[in-house]
Design an enzyme around this catalytic site. Structure first.
Site, short mmCIF file in Angstrom:
data_model
loop_
_atom_site.label_atom_id
_atom_site.label_comp_id
_atom_site.label_asym_id
_atom_site.label_seq_id
_atom_site.Cartn_x
_atom_site.Cartn_y
_atom_site.Cartn_z
CE LYS A 275 -4.29 1.68 2.07
NZ LYS A 275 -5.33 1.45 3.08
CD GLU A 362 -19.23 -1.09 9.41
OE1 GLU A 362 -18.45 -0.27 8.90
OE2 GLU A 362 -19.42 -2.25 8.95
NE ARG A 390 -20.75 -1.89 6.30
CZ ARG A 390 -20.41 -2.67 5.27
NH1 ARG A 390 -20.81 -2.35 4.06
NH2 ARG A 390 -19.68 -3.75 5.44
#
Length: 611
Positions: A275, A362, A390
């Protein structure tokens, strides 16, 4: 070839590997230069350059459909599908979206913005192709953070058991989602990932050995491996597993994709990437600060300086409030992979035993919070407003229905600006209004934020404190004191000709409108959106004048409707007008968002004049 000359993925399919490697370097240089000016998702896109090039080199988009989980890592895909010349408008009003966008290109086939949806979409696309007898396949590019979500596992389980379909899942493993990954699956991926030295050694052997010897080496390695370890999680779910491979080595990725293309069953390709690759400052970032960035100096990585004049984001204010509140009561924070975004790094540094990062989960976070609260722990659960959606069922059934006291910090409530339609925090007021027992609040400033935190922990119900993606005055050397308050509204500005009601940043707009129009209106701060302050509302309705409610929220089931219900119940006949959001709002500045929604200051003034 200039990047702006690329109009279609077919333009790169005749290139040599060496030319493609040069192209990847040019794309990285372009992305750093462009994003440093506009802001955007940087590190994730720099890591996925080779994967995106290889996808378009091996497959035939849009006949073969590419699904980018979340979509924030799709910038190279946008370049290869003819949009390089629009990058100076990235995340700007009427410009290029920072995510996949159906309206931008026929190559954008899955628009999400929330993690964990890609494998489900992959299964749906494959099934649709099967039912319609269409050619082509589908490939999902999923980050190692997204793969940990429950929805990803639901889809992996079902697709892996369906032997009539063949899909390809590329696991983009950079050991980070936004911040460092957490949990058992992260450890599994680390084990699968193995030592990067040996992975590079294997790739080196493959390059210098004749193909026959290299094949014998790989088969021997697999046989030895099989003696000492069981199959990995993806093989257990029914997939052919390839990897780990170096996801930043173009030749390896292309070769692997061609191999997967020939297979008869669904495949997981485990690609280890870096990354931030190609930009040393982002590559060295372990905290996620270069995941999403505002404009920055590309030589130093430092944000372009702005004069905050003693201002702090509401996220920082809430985090500071929680740090100071620990002197009153010990609380526990459940963090769904947003430690940096919600500005809770400082809290974690001071109280590492009072915060757990559960990853992109979540639903799990909500039910875990409910269970902890039922067992006597004071819990704080910070969620972006858009991600609250969510966990609706878990919040509804496990917290709201049994009236369990969990304190929710609903961050980025209201317009979010450049993140666009998938991230607008416009629906949480309606969501929480649809649940029993939930108290809904929004502070105007830092003092009110501290007071609402204190009040939330002193009462007994599920408690929501929502706050915008804005700054407010805050002096760290002299923070607000926690004051005891009651669940009441306050008079923000005195007057008696009309009554205007709002909360949060809407109060400033109403005050500006009052000054512009010259109406002596009473402006009420409805800091408790629910329950409403019936005493103050009744007193204001008894002025027998016109009432107006302004909300930076989707206009369904919000404060306005509950004020109407109260007025009808008590037989008030006041004319009650309102202004709220009625449609999907795309990216731009907050001011552009307000204007697109028709609730900016100019529209507000015109509406109030005709009230």
């Amino acid at each position: 070839m200039k990047l702006t000359d690329i109009k279609s993925p077919k333009d790169i399919q005749s290139m040599s590997i060496k030319e493609l490697e040069t192209l990847s370097a040019e794309i990285r240089h372009f992305l750093v230069d462009s994003i440093s000016k506009t802001g955007g998702h940087l590190a994730s896109n720099l890591g996925a350059v080779e994967l995106s090039i290889a996808l378009h080199y091996v497959f035939d988009s849009p006949n073969d459909q590419f699904i980018f989980d979340v979509g924030h890592q799709s910038y190279t895909h946008k370049i290869l599908t003819g949009r390089a010349d629009q990058f100076d408008t990235l995340r700007q009003h009427n410009g290029l979206s920072g995510y996949i966008n159906y309206k931008e290109s026929i190559h954008d086939v899955w628009e999400s913005g929330h993690a964990g949806t890609a494998v489900s979409a992959l299964h749906g696309i494959l099934k649709a192709k099967q039912l319609k007898g269409e050619s082509g396949t589908a490939i999902a590019l999923v980050g190692d953070g997204s793969i940990t979500s429950g929805m990803s596992f639901e889809a992996l389980n079902l697709l892996g058991s369906d032997h009539t379909l063949k899909g390809i899942v590329i696991l983009n493993d950079n050991n980070m989602s936004i911040s460092k990954n957490v949990g058992a699956l992260s450890k599994v991926l680390t084990a699968l990932r193995g030592n990067r030295f040996f992975m590079k050694l294997r790739n080196g052997i493959a390059k210098i050995m004749p193909n026959l010897i290299a094949r014998i080496y790989r088969r021997l390695k697999r046989a030895v491996k099989a003696l000492f370890q069981s199959g990995n999680i993806f093989e257990e779910l029914g997939y052919a597993y390839i990897g780990p491979i170096d996801g930043n080595d173009l030749k390896t990725v292309i070769k692997t994709l061609n191999q997967a293309k020939k297979m008869k069953k669904s495949v997981v390709i485990h690609a280890v990437t870096e990354k931030g690759k190609g930009y040393e400052i982002a590559a060295a970032d372990d905290n996620g600060k270069f995941h999403g960035v505002s404009s920055f100096d590309k030589n130093t990585g430092a944000p372009v300086k702005t004069n905050h004049n003693g201002m702090k984001s509401f996220s920082e204010v809430i985090s500071e409030a929680m740090i100071h509140y620990q002197k009153i009561e010990k609380t526990f924070v459940i963090m769904p992979a947003m430690l940096v975004g919600t500005k809770f790094e400082k809290f974690y540094q001071q109280f590492p035993d009072r915060l757990i990062d559960v990853g992109i989960a979540e639903e799990h976070a909500a039910t875990m919070a409910g269970a902890m609260a039922r067992n006597g722990v004071s819990v704080f659960l910070p969620l972006y407003a858009t991600f609250t959606q969510r966990a609706y069922d878990q919040i509804m059934n496990d917290i709201a229905r049994p009236d369990t006291k969990v304190i929710f910090g609903i961050d980025r409530a209201g317009f979010v600006g450049d993140d666009g339609s998938t991230h607008q925090g416009l629906f949480d007021v309606s969501i929480f209004h649809s649940m029993p027992n939930v108290v809904i609040t929004m502070p105007y400033d830092a003092q009110e934020a501290f007071n609402l935190i204190r009040y939330g922990y002193s009462q007994t119900h599920p408690f929501v404190i929502r706050y915008p993606r804005l700054e407010t005055h805050f002096d760290p050397a002299n923070p607000p004191k926690f004051e005891l308050i009651t669940p009441t509204w306050t008079v923000f500005s005195e007057g008696d000709e009309q009554v205007w009601i709002s909360y949060g940043p809407g109060l400033d707009l109403l005050l500006k409108a009052k000054q512009a129009i010259g109406i002596n209106a009473r402006i009420l701060n409805a800091r408790f959106i629910r329950p409403i302050d019936e005493v103050m509302l009744k007193e204001s309705l008894e002025l027998n004048t016109k009432v107006f409610v302004y909300e930076e929220a989707f206009g369904s089931g919000t404060l306005y409707h509950h004020i109407l219900e109260f007025a009808m119940k008590h037989q008030f006949v006041n004319k009650i007008g309102s202004m709220s959001v009625k449609d999907v709002i795309h990216h731009g500045t907050r001011e552009h968002n307000q204007k697109d929604a028709g609730i900016d200051l100019d529209h507000l003034i015109e509406t109030l004049k005709t009230l």
